[in-house]
Design an enzyme around this catalytic site. Sequence first.
Site, PDB file in Angstrom:
ATOM      1  CB  CYS A  72       3.196   3.839   2.076  1.00  0.00           C
ATOM      2  SG  CYS A  72       1.904   2.888   2.026  1.00  0.00           S
TER       3      CYS A  72
ATOM      4  CB  CYS B 230       2.577  -4.304   2.262  1.00  0.00           C
ATOM      5  SG  CYS B 230       3.836  -3.105   2.302  1.00  0.00           S
TER       6      CYS B 230
END
Length: 123
Positions: free
Chosen positions: A35, A104
Amino acid sequence: MALYSEKVMDHFMNPRNVGVIENADGIGEVGNAKCGDIMKMYLKIDNEIITDVKFETFGCASAIASSSMATELIKGKPVNEAMELTNKAVAEALDGLPDYKMHCSVLAEEAIQAALEDYRNRK
Ligand code: FES
């Protein structure tokens, strides 16, 4: 159910401990190649206790909320305890993250580990 818990939204909108520590005792920077998000952790450590922690995150809402919560979880804790902080504990403290956002919280765990490793290496 809403995509994000209230706690995630709170820590995303009002992140705790954002910033830089000058003369930090340990700094860790990690990124996720997929990402492209980046997280940097700064630790101030006194007598093996984390007396201050700050972060800078260039990333998604979950990454910001995870780093904010992770700093809250290790602030004031002994180094040994902080070493054991897992991304699962961070996600749980946030009342959960969607499955596809769990990576994350991994970034927060890794950033703290990297900062602690840096601290150990400097000693
Ligand atoms: Fe990259 Fe969340 S999407 S850390």
